[in-house]
Scaffold this motif. Structure first.
Motif, short mmCIF file in Angstrom:
data_model
loop_
_atom_site.label_atom_id
_atom_site.label_comp_id
_atom_site.label_asym_id
_atom_site.label_seq_id
_atom_site.Cartn_x
_atom_site.Cartn_y
_atom_site.Cartn_z
N ASN A 34 0.80 -1.23 0.00
CA ASN A 34 0.00 0.00 0.00
C ASN A 34 0.83 1.28 0.00
N ASP A 35 2.13 1.15 -0.16
CA ASP A 35 2.99 2.34 -0.22
C ASP A 35 2.61 3.15 -1.46
N PRO A 36 2.30 4.45 -1.28
CA PRO A 36 1.73 5.21 -2.41
C PRO A 36 2.57 5.18 -3.69
N GLU A 86 11.28 8.96 7.59
CA GLU A 86 9.91 8.50 7.91
C GLU A 86 9.61 7.10 7.37
N ASP A 87 10.32 6.70 6.29
CA ASP A 87 10.00 5.40 5.69
C ASP A 87 11.08 4.34 5.98
N LEU A 88 11.89 4.60 7.01
CA LEU A 88 12.85 3.58 7.46
C LEU A 88 12.48 3.24 8.89
N ALA A 143 13.51 0.13 2.69
CA ALA A 143 12.44 1.03 3.09
C ALA A 143 11.27 0.18 3.58
N CYS A 144 10.53 0.71 4.52
CA CYS A 144 9.44 -0.09 5.10
C CYS A 144 8.34 -0.33 4.06
N THR A 145 8.07 -1.59 3.80
CA THR A 145 7.07 -1.96 2.82
C THR A 145 5.71 -2.12 3.48
N ASN A 146 4.69 -1.62 2.80
CA ASN A 146 3.30 -1.81 3.25
C ASN A 146 2.97 -1.05 4.52
N ASN A 147 3.60 0.10 4.72
CA ASN A 147 3.27 0.94 5.87
C ASN A 147 2.44 2.16 5.47
N GLY A 148 2.00 2.19 4.19
CA GLY A 148 1.17 3.29 3.73
C GLY A 148 1.93 4.59 3.51
N ILE A 149 3.25 4.52 3.58
CA ILE A 149 4.08 5.72 3.45
C ILE A 149 5.13 5.50 2.35
N GLY A 150 5.30 6.49 1.50
CA GLY A 150 6.45 6.51 0.60
C GLY A 150 6.54 5.35 -0.37
N ILE A 151 7.65 4.64 -0.26
CA ILE A 151 7.95 3.58 -1.23
C ILE A 151 7.94 2.21 -0.55
N ALA A 152 7.98 1.17 -1.37
CA ALA A 152 8.20 -0.19 -0.87
C ALA A 152 9.67 -0.51 -1.02
N GLY A 153 10.26 -1.14 -0.02
CA GLY A 153 11.63 -1.62 -0.12
C GLY A 153 11.63 -2.99 -0.78
CA LIG Z 1 6.93 2.48 2.72
#
Ligand SMILES: [Ca+2]
Ligand SMILES: [Ca+2]
Ligand SMILES: [Ca+2]
Length: 511
Positions: A34-36, A86-88, A143-153
């Motif tokens: 769900n990362d935008p 924010e996304d780590l 990068a944190c995947t599926n946290n609703g923020i930024g990118i997927a790692g």
């Molecule tokens: Ca993310």
């Protein structure tokens, strides 16, 4: 140009106090992350997905993803890390289990309070990133995947160990790089990302890379961005490393990507979106003429950044490699490297070549490749040797495999290279005939030799004039090596060979 200042580095201790809050728990439903930016496209006006590399590698579209067996520690030897991004998530950072913040070297490894890595530039325990280069690499991998923020790692099971060796301008001491490699291996890293440029390597670095190889740790290096050959060039020349060049979103080699016999494979490296370290703009530091300050910053909060270069290709390969390793932790670094190159998707010309190595990184193929499915076809060099009056060509390479069946060396005149002999009228007639009767194509492959396993050495030795006659007088040849396994896997390598034009007498002798 605005230079980052030191006060921007937060106190590591203060930050570590907050670490427990930062937990990244990936949930893998059937849905896409769900990362935008994962599902967006055109964020900077481009016609393809923001995270096109993840889409192309099918990282999260894998039909039945095998669960990871364990976390994989990935050391990033670079410019440091903005660990407050924010996304780590803090739990995606490596944490030294044997060290506490007390001003002492608790684990006796020579580094005081090395809690999450080390800063070899300022000789302290805070590997803060003043450039943004290292953070961009870290974000691609973890990068944190599926946290609703930024990118997927790429790999939610990676744990990042930042080892800062380069200053904000990306300059690093070779002694720091060597020390960081040793640190990473000793502290349990399984993969090391080394996306640093450098024309020469030192004995210290070679020894460090050898140490990593012996301990089963894979070093992934960037091929470099000068569009030149990488033979004996910088970190590509280290023993046992995976050398990664850059491909574009349509799968071709990026023009800036270095090439050569040492290139292992290509991975996405153009317009790659990842994390932006706080207040950084590393493209501006290299002062490209057509770059306006902060042009590469993406997103309303200005927390993301797009960049091109083999550094990011290496990071993507590191991410994929760590993802494979999380599922097959028993693989050694050498086996993992072998598996990645063996499963790479061939890019024209066929077989292993100097521009694209074994081809394009292919995560899904790597997952389904057996480590023992090793088949190697390489043409390394063709050298000429004059014995008495006869010119010979020695062809060196490798033809081997775990389930080896056979190998054959073939040659043909390069397209258009057969000399046109004086009777042009006769030639034209011949061409007309060709359409009707279809005589043998003078440019077809001819087998020179078939042979058994050649681990690394001479594939054949041939008298040049004989081959020139066989090639209708052409002195420009394509060579092809084809290796086949008992399980039907076929791999080929090609090379072109341009010989000095022989004496006219010798050619006319034949015609
Ligand atoms: Ca993310
Ligand atoms: Ca220590
Ligand atoms: Ca301590």
């Amino acid at each position: 140009m605005r230079l980052p200042s030191v006060w921007q580095a937060p106190l590591l201790l203060a930050y570590l106090g907050l670490l427990t809050a930062g937990i990244c728990v990936p949930t893998f439903a059937e849905n896409a992350p769900n990362d935008p930016h994962y599902s967006k496209e055109g964020s900077w006006g481009q016609t393809y997905a923001d995270q096109w590399a993840l889409q192309q590698q099918r990282v999260y579209t894998d039909i039945a993803p095998a669960p990871a067996q364990q976390d994989v520690i990935v050391a990033i030897i670079d410019t440091g890390l903005d660990y407050t991004h924010e996304d780590l998530a803090a739990d995606r950072l490596w944490r030294n289990p044997a060290e506490t913040k007390n001003g002492r070297d608790d684990d006796g490894n020579g580094y005081v309070d090395d809690l999450i890595g080390w800063n070899y530039v300022d000789h302290n325990n805070n590997p803060w990133d003043l450039s943004g280069h290292g953070t961009h690499i870290a974000g691609l991998i973890a990068a944190c995947t599926n946290n609703g923020i930024g990118i997927a790692g790429i790999n939610p099971d990676a744990r990042i160990m930042p080892l800062k060796v380069a200053n904000f301008a990306g300059q690093a001491r070779s002694s720091s790089v060597a020390a960081a490699i040793h640190y990473a291996v000793e502290q349990g890293a399984r993969i090391i990302n080394l996306s640093l440029a450098g024309e020469t390597i030192t004995e210290l670095e070679i020894q460090a890379a050898e140490f990593a190889r012996q301990r089963g740790v894979l070093i992934v290096v960037a091929a470099g961005n000068r569009g030149i050959g990488v033979d004996r060039f910088g970190y590509a020349a280290l023993p046992g490393v995976l050398v990664v060049g850059a491909s574009t979103h349509d799968g071709n080699r990026a023009g800036f990507s270095n090439f050569g016999a040492q290139l292992s494979l290509l991975a996405p490296g153009v317009e790659i979106l990842s994390l932006r370290a706080r207040d950084t703009d590393f493209i501006a530091l290299s002062q490209p003429l057509d770059y306006a300050s902060e042009d590469a910053v993406v997103g309303e909060g200005e927390h993301y950044y797009r960049a091109s270069g083999t550094s990011f290709s290496a990071a993507i390969a590191t991410g994929i490699a760590s993802r494979v390793l999380a599922r097959q932790p028993e693989l050694s670094g050498a086996q993992l490297r072998q598996l990645l190159i063996q499963s790479a998707a061939d890019i024209a010309p066929p077989g292993v070549d100097q521009l694209s190595g074994y081809g394009g990184l292919d995560y899904i193929a790597a997952l389904s490749t057996r480590p023992g499915q090793y088949v190697q076809a390489r043409l390394n060099t063709a050298s000429l040797e004059l014995i008495d009056t006869q010119l010979w060509v020695n062809i060196l390479g490798q033809a081997q495999g775990d389930e080896f069946a056979s190998a054959a060396l073939q040659f043909r005149p390069a397209a258009g290279s057969i000399p046109i002999v004086e009777e042009t009228g006769k030639k034209k007639k011949k061409k007309k005939k060709k359409r009707d009767a279809e005589p043998a194509d003078p440019y077809q492959w001819q087998t020179l030799a078939s042979f058994d396993n050649v681990v690394d050495g001479q594939l054949g030795r041939f008298e040049v004039n004989t081959l020139t006659r066989q090639a209708n007088g052409s002195t420009q040849w394509d060579l092809k090596l084809v290796v086949t396994t008992t399980t039907g896997v076929e791999r080929e390598a090609r090379m072109s060979l341009h010989l000095p034009v022989p004496d006219a007498a010798e050619v006319s002798d034949e015609s």
